[in-house]
Design an enzyme around this catalytic site. Structure first.
Site, PDB file in Angstrom:
ATOM      1  N   LYS A 118       8.022   3.648   1.602  1.00 50.81           N
ATOM      2  CA  LYS A 118       9.228   4.012   2.046  1.00 50.81           C
ATOM      3  C   LYS A 118      10.253   2.277   1.135  1.00 50.81           C
ATOM      4  O   LYS A 118       9.712   0.983   1.628  1.00 50.81           O
ATOM      5  CB  LYS A 118       9.967   3.408   3.900  1.00 50.81           C
ATOM      6  CG  LYS A 118       9.184   4.942   4.952  1.00 50.81           C
ATOM      7  CD  LYS A 118       9.821   4.233   6.055  1.00 50.81           C
ATOM      8  CE  LYS A 118       9.336   5.469   7.200  1.00 50.81           C
ATOM      9  NZ  LYS A 118       9.119   5.121   8.298  1.00 50.81           N
ATOM     10  N   GLN A 159      -6.506  -4.737   9.196  1.00 50.68           N
ATOM     11  CA  GLN A 159      -5.514  -3.895   9.529  1.00 50.68           C
ATOM     12  C   GLN A 159      -4.555  -4.420  10.219  1.00 50.68           C
ATOM     13  O   GLN A 159      -4.336  -5.154  10.621  1.00 50.68           O
ATOM     14  CB  GLN A 159      -6.870  -3.102  10.916  1.00 50.68           C
ATOM     15  CG  GLN A 159      -6.555  -2.458  11.601  1.00 50.68           C
ATOM     16  CD  GLN A 159      -6.416  -0.750  10.905  1.00 50.68           C
ATOM     17  OE1 GLN A 159      -5.358  -0.786  10.043  1.00 50.68           O
ATOM     18  NE2 GLN A 159      -7.030  -0.259  11.454  1.00 50.68           N
ATOM     19  N   HIS A 191     -13.543  -3.531  15.209  1.00 47.04           N
ATOM     20  CA  HIS A 191     -14.034  -2.143  14.521  1.00 47.04           C
ATOM     21  C   HIS A 191     -13.368  -1.470  15.713  1.00 47.04           C
ATOM     22  O   HIS A 191     -14.264  -1.663  17.075  1.00 47.04           O
ATOM     23  CB  HIS A 191     -14.022  -1.838  13.803  1.00 47.04           C
ATOM     24  CG  HIS A 191     -14.507  -0.754  12.838  1.00 47.04           C
ATOM     25  ND1 HIS A 191     -15.278   0.636  13.878  1.00 47.04           N
ATOM     26  CD2 HIS A 191     -13.657  -0.039  12.072  1.00 47.04           C
ATOM     27  CE1 HIS A 191     -15.185   1.681  12.420  1.00 47.04           C
ATOM     28  NE2 HIS A 191     -13.785   1.306  12.160  1.00 47.04           N
ATOM     29  N   ASP A 211     -13.509   7.461   7.759  1.00 49.42           N
ATOM     30  CA  ASP A 211     -13.864   8.000   9.296  1.00 49.42           C
ATOM     31  C   ASP A 211     -14.611   9.840   8.702  1.00 49.42           C
ATOM     32  O   ASP A 211     -14.475   9.861   7.420  1.00 49.42           O
ATOM     33  CB  ASP A 211     -13.011   7.816   9.879  1.00 49.42           C
ATOM     34  CG  ASP A 211     -12.548   6.983  10.147  1.00 49.42           C
ATOM     35  OD1 ASP A 211     -13.860   6.244  10.656  1.00 49.42           O
ATOM     36  OD2 ASP A 211     -11.460   6.821  10.212  1.00 49.42           O
ATOM     37  N   GLU A 248       1.073  -1.147   0.391  1.00 48.78           N
ATOM     38  CA  GLU A 248       0.435   0.140   0.092  1.00 48.78           C
ATOM     39  C   GLU A 248       0.343   0.963   0.141  1.00 48.78           C
ATOM     40  O   GLU A 248       1.874   1.656   1.067  1.00 48.78           O
ATOM     41  CB  GLU A 248      -0.917  -0.370   1.372  1.00 48.78           C
ATOM     42  CG  GLU A 248      -1.970   1.189   1.291  1.00 48.78           C
ATOM     43  CD  GLU A 248      -2.212   1.249   2.494  1.00 48.78           C
ATOM     44  OE1 GLU A 248      -3.330   0.796   3.136  1.00 48.78           O
ATOM     45  OE2 GLU A 248      -1.969   1.877   3.124  1.00 48.78           O
TER      46      GLU A 248
HETATM   47  P1  FAD Z   1     -17.171  -0.816   7.537  1.00 47.33           P
HETATM   48  O1  FAD Z   1     -17.360  -1.795   7.268  1.00 47.33           O
HETATM   49  O2  FAD Z   1     -18.434  -0.122   7.456  1.00 47.33           O
HETATM   50  O3  FAD Z   1     -17.684  -1.264   9.058  1.00 47.33           O
HETATM   51  C1  FAD Z   1     -17.692   0.056  10.302  1.00 47.33           C
HETATM   52  C2  FAD Z   1     -17.929   0.146  11.158  1.00 47.33           C
HETATM   53  O4  FAD Z   1     -19.409   0.135  11.611  1.00 47.33           O
HETATM   54  C3  FAD Z   1     -17.767  -1.340  11.825  1.00 47.33           C
HETATM   55  O5  FAD Z   1     -17.953  -0.936  13.349  1.00 47.33           O
HETATM   56  C4  FAD Z   1     -18.889  -2.071  11.735  1.00 47.33           C
HETATM   57  O6  FAD Z   1     -18.971  -3.711  12.484  1.00 47.33           O
HETATM   58  C5  FAD Z   1     -20.155  -1.607  11.591  1.00 47.33           C
HETATM   59  N1  FAD Z   1     -21.257  -1.728  11.178  1.00 47.33           N
HETATM   60  C6  FAD Z   1     -20.630  -2.242   9.437  1.00 47.33           C
HETATM   61  N2  FAD Z   1     -22.111  -2.396   8.757  1.00 47.33           N
HETATM   62  C7  FAD Z   1     -23.208  -2.215  10.018  1.00 47.33           C
HETATM   63  C8  FAD Z   1     -24.388  -2.708   9.653  1.00 47.33           C
HETATM   64  N3  FAD Z   1     -25.307  -2.913   8.961  1.00 47.33           N
HETATM   65  N4  FAD Z   1     -25.219  -1.515  10.611  1.00 47.33           N
HETATM   66  C9  FAD Z   1     -24.582  -1.342  12.085  1.00 47.33           C
HETATM   67  N5  FAD Z   1     -23.135  -0.996  12.028  1.00 47.33           N
HETATM   68  C10 FAD Z   1     -22.884  -1.742  11.180  1.00 47.33           C
HETATM   69  N6  FAD Z   1     -10.081   5.122   5.430  1.00 47.33           N
HETATM   70  C11 FAD Z   1      -9.521   6.559   4.288  1.00 47.33           C
HETATM   71  O7  FAD Z   1     -10.169   7.122   4.994  1.00 47.33           O
HETATM   72  N7  FAD Z   1      -8.842   6.087   2.969  1.00 47.33           N
HETATM   73  C12 FAD Z   1      -8.056   5.275   3.161  1.00 47.33           C
HETATM   74  O8  FAD Z   1      -7.789   5.109   1.605  1.00 47.33           O
HETATM   75  C13 FAD Z   1      -8.449   4.042   3.896  1.00 47.33           C
HETATM   76  N8  FAD Z   1      -7.560   2.632   3.503  1.00 47.33           N
HETATM   77  C14 FAD Z   1      -7.945   1.586   4.604  1.00 47.33           C
HETATM   78  C15 FAD Z   1      -7.432   0.490   4.244  1.00 47.33           C
HETATM   79  C16 FAD Z   1      -7.128  -0.495   5.210  1.00 47.33           C
HETATM   80  C17 FAD Z   1      -7.159  -2.461   4.325  1.00 47.33           C
HETATM   81  C18 FAD Z   1      -7.626  -0.271   6.681  1.00 47.33           C
HETATM   82  C19 FAD Z   1      -7.833  -1.954   7.413  1.00 47.33           C
HETATM   83  C20 FAD Z   1      -8.893   0.930   6.523  1.00 47.33           C
HETATM   84  C21 FAD Z   1      -8.815   1.960   5.641  1.00 47.33           C
HETATM   85  N9  FAD Z   1      -8.208   2.980   5.867  1.00 47.33           N
HETATM   86  C22 FAD Z   1      -9.107   4.275   4.705  1.00 47.33           C
HETATM   87  C23 FAD Z   1     -10.114   3.223   7.819  1.00 47.33           C
HETATM   88  C24 FAD Z   1     -11.251   3.164   6.713  1.00 47.33           C
HETATM   89  O9  FAD Z   1     -12.310   4.341   6.562  1.00 47.33           O
HETATM   90  C25 FAD Z   1     -11.752   2.912   8.910  1.00 47.33           C
HETATM   91  O10 FAD Z   1     -11.094   2.415   9.066  1.00 47.33           O
HETATM   92  C26 FAD Z   1     -13.414   3.355   9.145  1.00 47.33           C
HETATM   93  O11 FAD Z   1     -13.600   3.447  10.458  1.00 47.33           O
HETATM   94  C27 FAD Z   1     -13.852   2.051   8.900  1.00 47.33           C
HETATM   95  O12 FAD Z   1     -14.203   1.446   7.465  1.00 47.33           O
HETATM   96  P2  FAD Z   1     -14.754  -0.141   6.913  1.00 47.33           P
HETATM   97  O13 FAD Z   1     -14.989  -0.363   5.342  1.00 47.33           O
HETATM   98  O14 FAD Z   1     -14.031  -0.934   7.748  1.00 47.33           O
HETATM   99  O15 FAD Z   1     -16.065   0.979   7.263  1.00 47.33           O
END
Ligand code: FAD
Length: 283
Positions: free
Chosen positions: A272, A176, A149, A106, A14
């Site tokens: 890096k 993560q 999460h 976020d 990444e």
């Molecule tokens: P989701 O899968 O939507 O989950 C978020 C939360 O909501 C979780 O607690 C989940 O249990 C809950 N949830 C999901 N569905 C439901 C539902 N139907 N009802 C109630 N609760 C629910 N952020 C950026 O801004 N840019 C990036 O490029 C970026 N890259 C990332 C790459 C990786 C590999 C990872 C692990 C994270 C990255 N992030 C990035 C951070 C990510 O956006 C945050 O961690 C964010 O808080 C959660 O995103 P998610 O897609 O996992 O969310």
């Protein structure tokens, strides 16, 4: 389009876009080195709430067309609407990119609470549903959290939401970062028990400075095992020793993950190239 298979021990990286436009050439230099490792793909992060989204597409195009490595462009539900998504997917396809990592994202600092609460796509799963509606042939990756999460009440709930997300059409999961492999193995067992059967790539972040560990842990909520804390305490004061110790720790994690037959390693390179190359050569 990407084709990630289970049990084939893939390797991917990444990178993130620079804050200043002029620094994009530094990222290109990093990519010129990373491509020599022939990773399965290189993914490019997306600024919170869609800031810098053009840079993500530009860098992904460099990866796909100049480096000739499959590129994954990240995107977030926060700040997204149907028309913007259509425009982004069109732009990506025009650049030859058929792979995305769909995230919820976020709340950016500058966004009002109300705007965040009223977002059109609430969760990553809603964004994935819309991507699948607009583009059936996209490779769609999504995120998962070995230590759950931070907003989830418990692991059972987190995995139920993850299962629903995968069922919307996810091709692979990227985890993560974690520093304790046992956490990842127990997470994998729970995923398989819940019927989540897509490949799961293990997210590894090499910690090369004490400050970096502090920031990463704050952002990710990942726990720090005693072994890593001791390394920081011992070597944190010396930049060269810390870098070497951080590389050795990541190599140890990867060797163990390989032995345990994980689907793939996804390195958070922090742009890096030297650290990534050192790890790659060592394993
Ligand atoms: P989701 O899968 O939507 O989950 C978020 C939360 O909501 C979780 O607690 C989940 O249990 C809950 N949830 C999901 N569905 C439901 C539902 N139907 N009802 C109630 N609760 C629910 N952020 C950026 O801004 N840019 C990036 O490029 C970026 N890259 C990332 C790459 C990786 C590999 C990872 C692990 C994270 C990255 N992030 C990035 C951070 C990510 O956006 C945050 O961690 C964010 O808080 C959660 O995103 P998610 O897609 O996992 O969310």
């Amino acid at each position: 389009m990407l084709n990630i298979k289970k049990n084939e021990m893939g390797f991917s990286c990444e990178v993130f876009p620079p804050k200043r436009n002029d620094d994009i050439y530094e990222v290109y230099k990093t990519l010129d080195e990373l491509k020599l490792l022939k990773p399965d793909f290189i993914s490019v992060t997306y600024g919170a709430g869609g800031s810098n989204s053009k840079k993500t597409a530009t860098i992904a195009a460099y990866i796909q067309n100049i480096c000739e490595v499959e590129a994954i462009a990240h995107m977030t539900a926060v700040g997204m609407d149907e028309a913007t998504l259509r425009a982004i997917l069109f732009e990506l396809k025009k650049k030859g990119i058929n792979n995305v990592l769909a995230l919820r994202g976020d709340k950016p600092k500058a966004m009002l609470d109300e705007e965040f609460e009223n977002r059109i796509y609430r969760y990553a799963s809603d964004l994935i549903k819309e991507i699948r509606k607009q583009e059936k042939d996209m490779f769609v990756a999504a995120a998962c959290y070995p230590e759950i999460h931070p907003e989830s009440a418990n692991r059972k709930e987190d995995i139920e939401h993850l299962k629903y997300k995968v069922d919307q059409g996810v091709n692979c999961l990227i985890s993560q970062m974690f520093f304790d492999n046992n956490v990842f193995y127990s997470f994998l067992e729970d995923l398989r028990a819940a019927g989540i059967n897509v490949p799961v790539l293990a997210g590894i972040m090499p910690v090369t400075t004490a400050k970096q560990l502090g920031t990463s842990v704050q952002l990710s909520g990942s726990s720090v095992p005693n072994e890593l804390s001791s390394i920081i305490a011992k070597y944190g004061g010396d930049a060269d020793d810390m870098k070497k110790a951080g590389i050795d720790y990541a190599v140890g994690q990867i060797e163990d993950l390989k032995k345990n037959g994980v689907d793939g390693i996804h390195l958070y390179t922090m742009n890096k190239a030297d650290v990534t190359m050192a790890i790659y050569e060592a394993v």
